[in-house]
Design a protein around this motif. Structure first.
Motif, PDB file in Angstrom:
ATOM      1  N   ARG A  20       0.871 -10.149   4.692  1.00 27.59           N
ATOM      2  CA  ARG A  20       2.039 -10.114   3.813  1.00 27.59           C
ATOM      3  C   ARG A  20       3.348  -9.981   4.587  1.00 27.59           C
ATOM      4  N   LEU A 108      -0.086 -13.972  -7.870  1.00 27.89           N
ATOM      5  CA  LEU A 108       1.064 -13.151  -8.250  1.00 27.89           C
ATOM      6  C   LEU A 108       1.603 -13.578  -9.609  1.00 27.89           C
ATOM      7  N   SER A 111      -0.634 -12.194 -12.264  1.00 26.11           N
ATOM      8  CA  SER A 111      -0.362 -10.777 -12.467  1.00 26.11           C
ATOM      9  C   SER A 111       0.927 -10.558 -13.259  1.00 26.11           C
ATOM     10  N   ASP A 150       6.848  -3.111 -14.709  1.00 22.88           N
ATOM     11  CA  ASP A 150       5.868  -2.518 -13.802  1.00 22.88           C
ATOM     12  C   ASP A 150       5.942  -0.995 -13.832  1.00 22.88           C
ATOM     13  N   ASN A 154       2.853   1.365 -15.245  1.00 22.09           N
ATOM     14  CA  ASN A 154       2.216   2.314 -14.333  1.00 22.09           C
ATOM     15  C   ASN A 154       2.342   3.749 -14.829  1.00 22.09           C
ATOM     16  N   GLU A 195      -4.089  -4.136 -11.593  1.00 26.72           N
ATOM     17  CA  GLU A 195      -4.861  -4.097 -10.354  1.00 26.72           C
ATOM     18  C   GLU A 195      -5.457  -5.437  -9.931  1.00 26.72           C
ATOM     19  N   TYR A 197      -3.998  -8.102  -8.974  1.00 23.93           N
ATOM     20  CA  TYR A 197      -3.323  -8.594  -7.764  1.00 23.93           C
ATOM     21  C   TYR A 197      -3.153  -7.498  -6.717  1.00 23.93           C
ATOM     22  N   THR A 198      -2.621  -6.359  -7.134  1.00 20.52           N
ATOM     23  CA  THR A 198      -2.244  -5.326  -6.169  1.00 20.52           C
ATOM     24  C   THR A 198      -3.436  -4.748  -5.423  1.00 20.52           C
ATOM     25  N   LYS A 199      -4.607  -4.751  -6.041  1.00 18.69           N
ATOM     26  CA  LYS A 199      -5.781  -4.185  -5.372  1.00 18.69           C
ATOM     27  C   LYS A 199      -6.859  -5.237  -5.121  1.00 18.69           C
ATOM     28  N   ARG A 202      -5.349  -8.452  -3.111  1.00 17.03           N
ATOM     29  CA  ARG A 202      -4.771  -8.110  -1.809  1.00 17.03           C
ATOM     30  C   ARG A 202      -5.791  -7.552  -0.830  1.00 17.03           C
ATOM     31  N   TYR A 263       2.979 -14.972  -2.735  1.00 14.19           N
ATOM     32  CA  TYR A 263       3.917 -13.871  -2.486  1.00 14.19           C
ATOM     33  C   TYR A 263       5.106 -14.311  -1.646  1.00 14.19           C
TER      34      TYR A 263
END
Length: 269
Positions: A20, A108, A111, A150, A154, A195, A197-199, A202, A263
């Motif tokens: 990234r 992305l 997401s 976001d 969260n 999650e 995308y972020t977890k 990735r 990204y």
């Protein structure tokens, strides 16, 4: 949600951190060009092909393919161009190099669109949370910036984790439709959108990401999200075809999932 509960992703994400870093990306040109229809995408692809002829050998695209990680318009218009080339060949006026592009929906974008869709559908609920946290006088737009969406999602998710057992024990096995709707939102849809995308993506967890793509398609379909109720299906169709025919790209995808990322383009924007 089994994958989200029993796996620790932090180490995997850390191992993929280098992928990234923007310094590993090379901007070969910057051109202002409208992208409204298939013709625009063909013209942009021609610029790409000309650039490759300059920086690589002329027959580069005859020997290699280029995954084109893009949003829905990019994916659908490139696929139309490829179909036109296959059906009409030289009569299409589209260069054969277009067949070396492999359009893929950007993770992305999956997401971001899933979060935005979920937020808009349940705006009434998130608005109550927003007012409770920041004051009744604060106005929450119907479509706020992604960063605010976001933040609210969260805060809602981690707040729910703190009180979940208390709520579940209190209401037990009630069949009230409103209660079950909120449980589905908080237990299933919300962590999925946060999650995927972020977890999962990735960290390169291919099996978990693929299963989540199926779930996110169901979510888009259920919430009637235009276009994105089709985008995951196209990706899944490609993956299943490559798997069935044992195409080598499937092993590359499994072993290098975080590389297939939009990204860098979005971050540059």
């Amino acid at each position: 949600m089994e994958f989200l509960n029993i796996h620790d992703y932090d180490g995997r994400i850390q191992n993929q951190q280098e992928l990234r870093i923007m310094k590993n990306s090379k901007l070969v040109d910057f051109i202002l060009h409208p992208l409204h229809n298939t013709k625009d995408y063909i013209e942009s692809a021609n610029i790409l092909f000309a650039t490759f002829e300059k920086i690589e050998q002329k027959d580069y695209l005859n020997n290699f393919v280029i995954p084109a990680i893009c949003d829905w318009p990019g994916q659908i218009n490139l696929r139309r161009a490829i179909t036109l080339r296959l059906n009409k060949k030289d009569n299409s006026g589209i260069p054969s190099q277009i067949l070396s592009l492999i359009p893929m929906i950007g993770p992305l974008h999956i997401s971001l669109n899933s979060r935005e869709t979920l937020f808009q559908i349940y705006h009434f609920f998130f608005e109550m949370i927003y007012h409770n946290l920041f004051g009744e006088n604060k106005i929450l737009a119907q479509k706020p910036k992604p960063r605010l969406i976001d933040l609210i999602l969260n805060l809602t998710f981690y707040g729910w984790k703190n009180v979940r057992n208390l709520i579940i024990n209190h209401f037990g096995n009630t069949k009230d439709i409103e209660y079950l709707t909120m449980i589905d939102l908080l237990d299933n849809s919300l962590p999925l959108t946060l999650e995927i995308y972020t977890k999962l993506f990735r960290c390169g967890f291919y099996e978990g990401y693929l299963e989540s793509i199926v779930k996110i398609w169901v979510l888009f379909q259920r919430l009637q999200r235009h276009n994105y109720n089709k985008a995951p299906l196209i990706f899944l169709s490609d993956v299943f075809y490559w798997t069935l025919n044992k195409h080598p790209i499937i092993d590359i995808l499994k072993n290098n999932l975080p590389i297939f990322n939009d990204y860098f383009v979005e971050n540059f924007h």
